[in-house]
Every structure is written in structure tokens, then in C-alpha cells.
Design a protein around this motif. Structure first.
Motif, PDB file in Angstrom:
ATOM      1  N   ARG A 165       0.834  -1.181   0.000  1.00 48.02           N
ATOM      2  CA  ARG A 165       0.000   0.000   0.000  1.00 48.02           C
ATOM      3  C   ARG A 165       0.879   1.246   0.000  1.00 48.02           C
ATOM      4  O   ARG A 165       1.884   1.310   0.680  1.00 48.02           O
ATOM      5  CB  ARG A 165      -0.868  -0.026   1.263  1.00 48.02           C
ATOM      6  CG  ARG A 165      -1.892   1.047   1.339  1.00 48.02           C
ATOM      7  CD  ARG A 165      -2.719   0.930   2.594  1.00 48.02           C
ATOM      8  NE  ARG A 165      -2.803  -0.459   3.040  1.00 48.02           N
ATOM      9  CZ  ARG A 165      -2.927  -0.810   4.289  1.00 48.02           C
ATOM     10  NH1 ARG A 165      -2.985   0.079   5.232  1.00 48.02           N
ATOM     11  NH2 ARG A 165      -2.998  -2.064   4.634  1.00 48.02           N
ATOM     12  N   ASP A 166       0.501   2.238  -0.790  1.00 49.07           N
ATOM     13  CA  ASP A 166       1.215   3.513  -0.809  1.00 49.07           C
ATOM     14  C   ASP A 166       0.406   4.524  -0.027  1.00 49.07           C
ATOM     15  O   ASP A 166      -0.651   4.966  -0.461  1.00 49.07           O
ATOM     16  CB  ASP A 166       1.400   4.011  -2.250  1.00 49.07           C
ATOM     17  CG  ASP A 166       2.431   3.207  -3.004  1.00 49.07           C
ATOM     18  OD1 ASP A 166       3.338   2.685  -2.345  1.00 49.07           O
ATOM     19  OD2 ASP A 166       2.333   3.113  -4.235  1.00 49.07           O
TER      20      ASP A 166
ATOM     21  N   GLN B 105       4.240   8.610  -0.403  1.00 48.54           N
ATOM     22  CA  GLN B 105       4.238   9.233  -1.723  1.00 48.54           C
ATOM     23  C   GLN B 105       4.871  10.613  -1.681  1.00 48.54           C
ATOM     24  O   GLN B 105       5.628  10.987  -2.575  1.00 48.54           O
ATOM     25  CB  GLN B 105       2.809   9.328  -2.257  1.00 48.54           C
ATOM     26  CG  GLN B 105       2.226   7.982  -2.620  1.00 48.54           C
ATOM     27  CD  GLN B 105       0.776   8.075  -3.041  1.00 48.54           C
ATOM     28  OE1 GLN B 105       0.144   9.128  -2.934  1.00 48.54           O
ATOM     29  NE2 GLN B 105       0.233   6.971  -3.529  1.00 48.54           N
ATOM     30  N   ALA B 106       4.609  11.372  -0.632  1.00 52.21           N
ATOM     31  CA  ALA B 106       5.212  12.697  -0.495  1.00 52.21           C
ATOM     32  C   ALA B 106       6.717  12.584  -0.318  1.00 52.21           C
ATOM     33  O   ALA B 106       7.481  13.362  -0.914  1.00 52.21           O
ATOM     34  CB  ALA B 106       4.590  13.435   0.688  1.00 52.21           C
ATOM     35  N   GLU B 107       7.158  11.626   0.466  1.00 50.31           N
ATOM     36  CA  GLU B 107       8.599  11.411   0.664  1.00 50.31           C
ATOM     37  C   GLU B 107       9.268  10.996  -0.640  1.00 50.31           C
ATOM     38  O   GLU B 107      10.355  11.466  -0.977  1.00 50.31           O
ATOM     39  CB  GLU B 107       8.812  10.352   1.741  1.00 50.31           C
ATOM     40  CG  GLU B 107      10.257  10.014   2.007  1.00 50.31           C
ATOM     41  CD  GLU B 107      11.012  11.099   2.747  1.00 50.31           C
ATOM     42  OE1 GLU B 107      12.241  10.990   2.855  1.00 50.31           O
ATOM     43  OE2 GLU B 107      10.384  12.062   3.206  1.00 50.31           O
ATOM     44  N   ASN B 108       8.614  10.117  -1.399  1.00 53.81           N
ATOM     45  CA  ASN B 108       9.164   9.697  -2.687  1.00 53.81           C
ATOM     46  C   ASN B 108       9.274  10.867  -3.646  1.00 53.81           C
ATOM     47  O   ASN B 108      10.272  11.001  -4.361  1.00 53.81           O
ATOM     48  CB  ASN B 108       8.306   8.589  -3.300  1.00 53.81           C
ATOM     49  CG  ASN B 108       8.476   7.272  -2.591  1.00 53.81           C
ATOM     50  OD1 ASN B 108       9.464   7.060  -1.895  1.00 53.81           O
ATOM     51  ND2 ASN B 108       7.517   6.392  -2.755  1.00 53.81           N
TER      52      ASN B 108
END
Length: 89
Positions: free
Chosen positions: A38-39, A44-47
Motif C-alpha cells: 500500500r502507498d 508518496q510525499a517522501e518519494n
């Protein structure tokens, strides 16, 4: 070990397994297949932040490579380019 102890042991093992799955973000479809991770929005913000940082580092590396390979530039231009790199976030 009697029957009740065995049932309790099975329940405990199953519960620990489900807790670990939830902890590490493992999700299964309704049919029990296609295990994926799960994302969450924080990941997602860190990526996205790391991708932006990597892009900036690649840009800086390209400038430094150009500066290192250009042998006919003056020292003043080299100083300007280095100062531009320092001004970047």
C-alpha cells in the motif's frame, strides 16, 4: 497440549500474522491474490521529495562535469558557475 490450547495457539499465530501484514502494508485483493504494498500519502510525499532532490543533484553533477571537462574557460567563469551552484536550494 489439549485441543483448547491448540485452538488458542492457532488464533494467536493468525493474529500475529495479520498484525505484521498491517504493519508492513501488505494488501490482498478480495480473491486473495495480487499481493502488493500500500502507498500511503506520507510515503508518496517522501518519494516525490526524494525524486526532486535526486533531479537537483543530477543537474548539479552535470554542471560540475561540464566545468571539469571544459579546459578553455577562464577562471572567472568557473567562479560564476560555482557560485550559481551554491545559490541553488
Amino acid at each position: 497440549m489439549n485441543v483448547y490450547e491448540m485452538v488458542i495457539a492457532i488464533v494467536v499465530v493468525a493474529t500475529i500474522g495479520r498484525v505484521l501484514q498491517a504493519r508492513y502494508g501488505v494488501v490482498r485483493t478480495k480473491q486473495g491474490e495480487n499481493v502488493h504494498f500500500r502507498d500511503d500519502p506520507a510515503a508518496q510525499a517522501e518519494n516525490a521529495r526524494l525524486r526532486d532532490e535526486l533531479k537537483a543533484m543530477k543537474d548539479r553533477l552535470a554542471v560540475l562535469e561540464r566545468l571539469a571537462t571544459d579546459s578553455n574557460d577562464s577562471g572567472a567563469r568557473l567562479d560564476r558557475e560555482i557560485e550559481k551552484l551554491r545559490d541553488r536550494p
